[in-house]
Design a protein around this motif. Structure first.
Motif, mmCIF file in Angstrom:
data_model
loop_
_atom_site.group_PDB
_atom_site.id
_atom_site.type_symbol
_atom_site.label_atom_id
_atom_site.label_comp_id
_atom_site.label_asym_id
_atom_site.label_seq_id
_atom_site.Cartn_x
_atom_site.Cartn_y
_atom_site.Cartn_z
ATOM 1 N N ALA A 138 0.897 -1.157 0.000
ATOM 2 C CA ALA A 138 0.000 0.000 0.000
ATOM 3 C C ALA A 138 0.929 1.199 0.000
ATOM 4 N N ALA A 139 1.381 1.558 -1.183
ATOM 5 C CA ALA A 139 2.377 2.624 -1.312
ATOM 6 C C ALA A 139 1.806 3.786 -2.105
ATOM 7 N N SER A 140 2.331 4.970 -1.822
ATOM 8 C CA SER A 140 1.973 6.182 -2.557
ATOM 9 C C SER A 140 0.451 6.368 -2.559
ATOM 10 N N ALA A 141 -0.167 6.431 -3.748
ATOM 11 C CA ALA A 141 -1.603 6.694 -3.828
ATOM 12 C C ALA A 141 -2.426 5.620 -3.131
ATOM 13 N N ALA A 142 -1.932 4.380 -3.084
ATOM 14 C CA ALA A 142 -2.654 3.319 -2.386
ATOM 15 C C ALA A 142 -2.674 3.587 -0.882
ATOM 16 N N TYR A 143 -1.577 4.130 -0.350
ATOM 17 C CA TYR A 143 -1.570 4.491 1.066
ATOM 18 C C TYR A 143 -2.471 5.702 1.308
ATOM 19 N N TYR A 144 -2.530 6.611 0.341
ATOM 20 C CA TYR A 144 -3.434 7.764 0.392
ATOM 21 C C TYR A 144 -4.862 7.278 0.660
ATOM 22 N N ILE A 145 -5.252 6.173 0.004
ATOM 23 C CA ILE A 145 -6.580 5.603 0.196
ATOM 24 C C ILE A 145 -6.676 4.918 1.558
ATOM 25 N N ALA A 146 -5.632 4.197 1.937
ATOM 26 C CA ALA A 146 -5.652 3.419 3.177
ATOM 27 C C ALA A 146 -5.911 4.279 4.409
ATOM 28 N N VAL A 147 -5.401 5.511 4.416
ATOM 29 C CA VAL A 147 -5.541 6.347 5.617
ATOM 30 C C VAL A 147 -6.968 6.842 5.838
ATOM 31 N N SER A 148 -7.872 6.531 4.906
ATOM 32 C CA SER A 148 -9.284 6.859 5.135
ATOM 33 C C SER A 148 -9.923 5.871 6.100
ATOM 34 N N ALA A 149 -9.254 4.743 6.343
ATOM 35 C CA ALA A 149 -9.803 3.701 7.211
ATOM 36 C C ALA A 149 -9.600 4.040 8.683
ATOM 37 N N ASP A 150 -10.413 3.433 9.534
ATOM 38 C CA ASP A 150 -10.276 3.621 10.977
ATOM 39 C C ASP A 150 -9.002 2.955 11.490
ATOM 40 N N LYS A 151 -8.663 1.787 10.916
ATOM 41 C CA LYS A 151 -7.433 1.087 11.271
ATOM 42 C C LYS A 151 -6.822 0.462 10.024
ATOM 43 N N ILE A 152 -5.492 0.380 10.017
ATOM 44 C CA ILE A 152 -4.776 -0.228 8.906
ATOM 45 C C ILE A 152 -4.045 -1.465 9.415
ATOM 46 N N PHE A 153 -4.329 -2.600 8.783
ATOM 47 C CA PHE A 153 -3.679 -3.866 9.129
ATOM 48 C C PHE A 153 -2.738 -4.252 7.992
ATOM 49 N N VAL A 154 -1.576 -4.770 8.338
ATOM 50 C CA VAL A 154 -0.566 -5.103 7.336
ATOM 51 C C VAL A 154 0.044 -6.464 7.648
ATOM 52 N N ASP A 155 0.684 -7.048 6.643
ATOM 53 C CA ASP A 155 1.547 -8.201 6.883
ATOM 54 C C ASP A 155 2.906 -7.661 7.296
ATOM 55 N N LYS A 156 3.659 -8.442 8.049
ATOM 56 C CA LYS A 156 4.962 -7.964 8.512
ATOM 57 C C LYS A 156 5.913 -7.634 7.364
ATOM 58 N N ALA A 157 5.676 -8.221 6.181
ATOM 59 C CA ALA A 157 6.553 -7.978 5.039
ATOM 60 C C ALA A 157 5.923 -7.087 3.970
#
Length: 224
Positions: free
Chosen positions: A52-71
């Motif tokens: 979730a990089a660049s513009a994809a992260y831009y979208i992700a921050v609209s969420a209440d919480k962001i979950f990721v894989d360790k890698a």
């Protein structure tokens, strides 16, 4: 919208796997997710797979919480404008560029024309402004969870594990984990819009089919 409007949906999960794209499209999606979240009063969680990089992260921050894989690859909060310059090569080859424009700066992204300092400064100012827009959205979305450093908005990206440590993400977790442990949902429903076979054919061969149909209609039309 279908997910938010479904009365049986307890929460909405954005499943994200993208290195980025247009800041305009990301901004439109970000705004719409926040609007729907407020309208339907449903929690929104972003789940990142590979990236979730660049513009994809831009979208992700609209969420209440962001979950990721360790890698996962997360971040890249920056803006770029790329291109090539071939003026030196053209000089060596003895090639003359003939470009005609109306407007002195109309051709300033032309790779075969030299870039002036005025044009460079203008482009940089535009990139800086869009970058500040991106930064503002991230700060709004992450709030006090963000552990800001001089590198946070530099365009660097981090692993999912690092992203959690610096506040770009909230915790490690997959889609199944979020559904089972966070939402407590018994069922995951995929609301992704997918074209059926007919729609795919229309999109792929639409121009040719349309031309063929029009030709047939003209050929079969009765004379007036």
């Amino acid at each position: 919208r279908a997910a938010f409007e479904d009365e049986g949906a307890l929460a909405v999960v954005l499943l994200i796997n993208s290195p980025g794209g247009s800041p305009v499209q990301a901004g439109i999606i970000n705004d719409e997710i926040k609007r729907l979240k407020a309208l339907h009063n449903k929690p929104v969680y972003a789940v990142v797979e590979e990236s979730a990089a660049s513009a994809a992260y831009y979208i992700a921050v609209s969420a209440d919480k962001i979950f990721v894989d360790k890698a996962s690859i997360v971040g890249s909060i920056g803006v770029l404008m790329d291109g090539f310059g071939f003026t030196g090569l053209m000089d060596k080859l003895g090639v003359e560029r003939r470009l005609m424009t109306a407007g002195e700066n109309k051709g300033f992204l032309d790779p075969f024309s030299p870039q002036t300092e005025t044009q460079r400064v203008f482009a940089q100012a535009m990139l800086d402004q869009i970058h500040q827009q991106f930064i503002a959205v991230v700060k709004e979305g992450r709030g006090e969870r963000l552990k800001e450093t001089p590198e946070t908005f530099s365009g660097l990206f981090w692993s999912g594990q690092q992203a959690v440590e610096i506040g770009l993400a909230d915790q490690l977790g997959s889609l199944d984990f979020v559904a089972r442990e966070v939402v407590k949902a018994e069922e995951i429903i995929d609301y992704t819009r997918r074209d059926n076979v007919a729609e795919r054919l229309v999109k792929r061969f639409g121009v040719a089919m349309g031309a063929g149909v029009m030709s047939a209609l003209k050929a079969g039309a009765a004379p007036h």
